[in-house]
Write a protein that holds these residues in place. Sequence first.
Motif, mmCIF file in Angstrom:
data_model
loop_
_atom_site.group_PDB
_atom_site.id
_atom_site.type_symbol
_atom_site.label_atom_id
_atom_site.label_comp_id
_atom_site.label_asym_id
_atom_site.label_seq_id
_atom_site.Cartn_x
_atom_site.Cartn_y
_atom_site.Cartn_z
ATOM 1 N N ARG A 46 63.101 -114.898 -12.632
ATOM 2 C CA ARG A 46 61.860 -114.454 -12.230
ATOM 3 C C ARG A 46 60.674 -115.399 -12.738
ATOM 4 O O ARG A 46 61.134 -116.250 -13.345
ATOM 5 N N PRO A 47 59.514 -115.329 -12.032
ATOM 6 C CA PRO A 47 58.447 -116.392 -12.361
ATOM 7 C C PRO A 47 58.266 -116.405 -13.922
ATOM 8 O O PRO A 47 58.528 -115.432 -14.619
ATOM 9 N N TYR A 48 57.730 -117.436 -14.623
ATOM 10 C CA TYR A 48 57.342 -117.570 -15.753
ATOM 11 C C TYR A 48 56.033 -117.024 -15.840
ATOM 12 O O TYR A 48 54.982 -117.257 -15.121
ATOM 13 N N VAL A 49 55.744 -116.038 -16.670
ATOM 14 C CA VAL A 49 54.342 -115.184 -16.366
ATOM 15 C C VAL A 49 53.502 -115.339 -17.687
ATOM 16 O O VAL A 49 53.895 -115.041 -18.885
ATOM 17 N N ILE A 50 52.188 -115.803 -17.468
ATOM 18 C CA ILE A 50 51.274 -116.045 -18.471
ATOM 19 C C ILE A 50 50.080 -114.904 -17.999
ATOM 20 O O ILE A 50 49.797 -115.034 -16.965
ATOM 21 N N ILE A 51 49.560 -114.568 -19.056
ATOM 22 C CA ILE A 51 48.244 -113.454 -18.984
ATOM 23 C C ILE A 51 47.211 -114.539 -19.557
ATOM 24 O O ILE A 51 47.372 -115.076 -20.806
ATOM 25 N N ASN A 52 46.225 -114.483 -18.862
ATOM 26 C CA ASN A 52 45.011 -115.208 -19.479
ATOM 27 C C ASN A 52 43.681 -114.004 -19.439
ATOM 28 O O ASN A 52 43.276 -113.483 -18.343
ATOM 29 N N MET A 53 43.114 -114.087 -20.617
ATOM 30 C CA MET A 53 42.011 -112.871 -20.869
ATOM 31 C C MET A 53 40.913 -113.437 -21.549
ATOM 32 O O MET A 53 41.313 -114.241 -22.679
ATOM 33 N N VAL A 54 39.670 -112.973 -21.531
ATOM 34 C CA VAL A 54 38.794 -113.266 -22.405
ATOM 35 C C VAL A 54 38.245 -111.927 -23.194
ATOM 36 O O VAL A 54 38.232 -110.972 -22.383
ATOM 37 N N LEU A 70 31.416 -112.591 -20.156
ATOM 38 C CA LEU A 70 31.835 -112.737 -21.586
ATOM 39 C C LEU A 70 32.169 -114.117 -21.947
ATOM 40 O O LEU A 70 31.594 -114.240 -23.177
ATOM 41 N N GLY A 71 32.911 -114.688 -21.350
ATOM 42 C CA GLY A 71 33.227 -116.113 -21.912
ATOM 43 C C GLY A 71 31.981 -117.321 -21.517
ATOM 44 O O GLY A 71 31.114 -116.767 -20.761
ATOM 45 N N GLU A 210 53.834 -115.294 -22.139
ATOM 46 C CA GLU A 210 52.666 -115.992 -22.920
ATOM 47 C C GLU A 210 51.400 -115.096 -22.649
ATOM 48 O O GLU A 210 51.092 -114.547 -21.631
ATOM 49 N N LEU A 211 50.730 -115.119 -23.584
ATOM 50 C CA LEU A 211 49.389 -114.587 -23.669
ATOM 51 C C LEU A 211 48.074 -115.639 -24.041
ATOM 52 O O LEU A 211 48.379 -116.302 -24.945
ATOM 53 N N PHE A 212 47.332 -116.151 -23.150
ATOM 54 C CA PHE A 212 46.204 -117.023 -23.428
ATOM 55 C C PHE A 212 45.054 -116.076 -23.466
ATOM 56 O O PHE A 212 44.393 -115.378 -22.965
ATOM 57 N N LEU A 213 44.373 -116.025 -24.981
ATOM 58 C CA LEU A 213 43.244 -115.164 -25.201
ATOM 59 C C LEU A 213 41.847 -116.057 -25.732
ATOM 60 O O LEU A 213 42.259 -116.931 -26.613
ATOM 61 N N THR A 214 40.938 -115.877 -25.112
ATOM 62 C CA THR A 214 39.691 -116.503 -25.599
ATOM 63 C C THR A 214 38.968 -115.533 -26.229
ATOM 64 O O THR A 214 38.792 -114.467 -25.965
ATOM 65 N N LEU A 215 38.824 -115.802 -27.536
ATOM 66 C CA LEU A 215 37.737 -114.876 -28.500
ATOM 67 C C LEU A 215 36.348 -115.224 -28.305
ATOM 68 O O LEU A 215 36.061 -116.287 -29.012
ATOM 69 N N ALA A 216 35.611 -114.653 -27.720
ATOM 70 C CA ALA A 216 34.054 -115.221 -27.469
ATOM 71 C C ALA A 216 33.450 -114.238 -28.900
ATOM 72 O O ALA A 216 33.754 -113.251 -29.350
ATOM 73 N N SER A 249 35.762 -124.467 -29.437
ATOM 74 C CA SER A 249 34.801 -124.821 -28.746
ATOM 75 C C SER A 249 33.503 -124.024 -28.789
ATOM 76 O O SER A 249 33.563 -122.890 -28.475
ATOM 77 N N ASP A 250 32.600 -124.604 -29.629
ATOM 78 C CA ASP A 250 31.020 -123.754 -29.718
ATOM 79 C C ASP A 250 31.456 -122.328 -30.292
ATOM 80 O O ASP A 250 30.818 -121.487 -29.676
ATOM 81 N N GLY A 251 32.334 -122.101 -31.226
ATOM 82 C CA GLY A 251 32.326 -120.790 -31.610
ATOM 83 C C GLY A 251 33.425 -119.972 -31.083
ATOM 84 O O GLY A 251 33.696 -119.051 -31.453
ATOM 85 N N GLU A 252 33.806 -120.327 -29.856
ATOM 86 C CA GLU A 252 34.787 -119.662 -28.961
ATOM 87 C C GLU A 252 36.262 -120.082 -29.358
ATOM 88 O O GLU A 252 36.572 -121.249 -29.237
ATOM 89 N N LEU A 253 37.026 -119.018 -29.731
ATOM 90 C CA LEU A 253 38.299 -119.602 -30.078
ATOM 91 C C LEU A 253 39.463 -119.237 -28.813
ATOM 92 O O LEU A 253 39.311 -118.327 -28.227
ATOM 93 N N TYR A 254 40.317 -120.156 -28.694
ATOM 94 C CA TYR A 254 41.314 -120.174 -27.562
ATOM 95 C C TYR A 254 42.595 -120.039 -28.048
ATOM 96 O O TYR A 254 43.238 -121.056 -28.690
ATOM 97 N N LEU A 255 42.951 -118.867 -28.058
ATOM 98 C CA LEU A 255 44.532 -118.498 -28.790
ATOM 99 C C LEU A 255 45.765 -118.504 -27.946
ATOM 100 O O LEU A 255 45.363 -117.686 -26.741
ATOM 101 N N ARG A 256 46.517 -119.225 -28.176
ATOM 102 C CA ARG A 256 47.833 -119.032 -27.250
ATOM 103 C C ARG A 256 48.957 -118.264 -28.012
ATOM 104 O O ARG A 256 49.196 -118.717 -29.003
ATOM 105 N N TYR A 257 49.468 -117.201 -27.542
ATOM 106 C CA TYR A 257 50.554 -116.556 -28.180
ATOM 107 C C TYR A 257 51.816 -116.390 -27.328
ATOM 108 O O TYR A 257 51.859 -116.296 -26.023
#
Lengths: 260, 260
Positions: A46-54, A70-71, A210-216, A249-257
């Motif tokens: 199956r495809p490699y599946v990544i989720i990206n959210m803020v 939000l971002g 994977e989950l890419f999460l931007t924490l504003a 970057s400027d208080g915003e955290l970019y988290l990769r899980y």
Amino acid sequence: MTSKATRLYPLPPREITAEGGIYEDLELPPALPPARRGDSPPGSPRPYVIINMVASIDGRVAVGGKSSRLGSAVDRRTMRNLRSKADAVMIGAGTLRSERLSLDSDRTFGAAQPLAVIVTKTGDVPLESNLIGHERQRVLVLTTGVEGENGTSRSCGEARLLRAPTTPSGDADLGSALRILQTEHAVDILLVEGGPSLNHSLVSQNLADELFLTLAPKLLGGPQSAALALLEGSPLQSPRAELVSVYLSDGELYLRYRLR
Amino acid sequence: MTSKATRLYPLPPREITAEGGIYEDLELPPALPPARRGDSPPGSPRPYVIINMVASIDGRVAVGGKSSRLGSAVDRRTMRNLRSKADAVMIGAGTLRSERLSLDSDRTFGAAQPLAVIVTKTGDVPLESNLIGHERQRVLVLTTGVEGENGTSRSCGEARLLRAPTTPSGDADLGSALRILQTEHAVDILLVEGGPSLNHSLVSQNLADELFLTLAPKLLGGPQSAALALLEGSPLQSPRAELVSVYLSDGELYLRYRLR
């Protein structure tokens, strides 16, 4: 103005320019041999599946129903940047109904646009009114409702339709649908951008890698009834995730899980 | 086994042992001169207020109604560590009703225990059944309900009672209650540990100075109706927070934000 970002983890820290967003040099895993993918039925590719959210600090993924507020600008560039790594970008129809949005990557590079995949149970997919650029992007509507239950054809214009196979119990078989995306639409990397129900379906069925999460750096508040979280559905059985990297970057955290 | 943690931000990174939790060397600001505190009425002194919470990646602050299952051993030590910096620890009565918990700091140092402050509107405060160690800790029950509306005295045993002053519109005046905590109970540093409604009341009234958030590397899921978030109440007007520091221990992120 040049945007800056710092990779905080893994160590050592490294400062980067964030003109093109975070993850410009991201390399996603190549297609794994089927035996390494643990979804059901075992061994199927199956495809490699990544989720990206803020999300906000208090776990909200939308302001007034819209995630677009939000971002930061760096987050929006990062979003387009991740799209440029993907063969397809998938969202739930509810997200599309809630706001006008585009699913394209950065066009300044002249790169091919990812396939837009809209997942719908009801068939209510306002492509022409809400998907910006739908006329210059390939669009596929993936229906997960029971056959005859939805009226997809009425609102999807030129989009191709794909009806998700069903499991023996009659539910939509998302895993099989992903495999069709790979074999028939050449989707090796799939980027998912919500909403919460679609995220939950993929994570709970072990279909998200994977989950890419931007924490504003914002506290939004709002009543519980309006609190859209990253995931919405039944409690998960194996909740553990593995932190891969942290950018700031400027208080915003970019988290990769890593989820699997 | 020695627990390790790394301060990722501010740079440069620094490895620490986390035996006693994160923030062992934390120094909270001394009491500010009244003019520097912006709450209403302007110029009034009040305690320095910090909120400490643990949340999952998907923004949930409780598993099955209990927050105690969410964080690691390092997080629990960090929680007791923050308590040892505080003169009082405040929680909402709903949090106390949902699980048996203690509000004490690390007793191995023989330090004085912080005052336990339970905020209740209804007067339903199950101290004897749910507050572990209530017999060896000073407890104050802060009632915010309308006079005569609650039956606090029936369930609070030896605890002292403090009725929150009311605003002209008849609502509980939390700011005035905090000032009474400072002037009459010597509370210069107040640690708040939820729940979501109490957090929201303090943040929305500009009465919270900092947020310490542990982000556990877990995806919990669960239906929206059961999704306890960090804050619960009306949307906030000025949502911006400032990231102060980031620590990492075994995939768990310890984030500190300045709120004012």
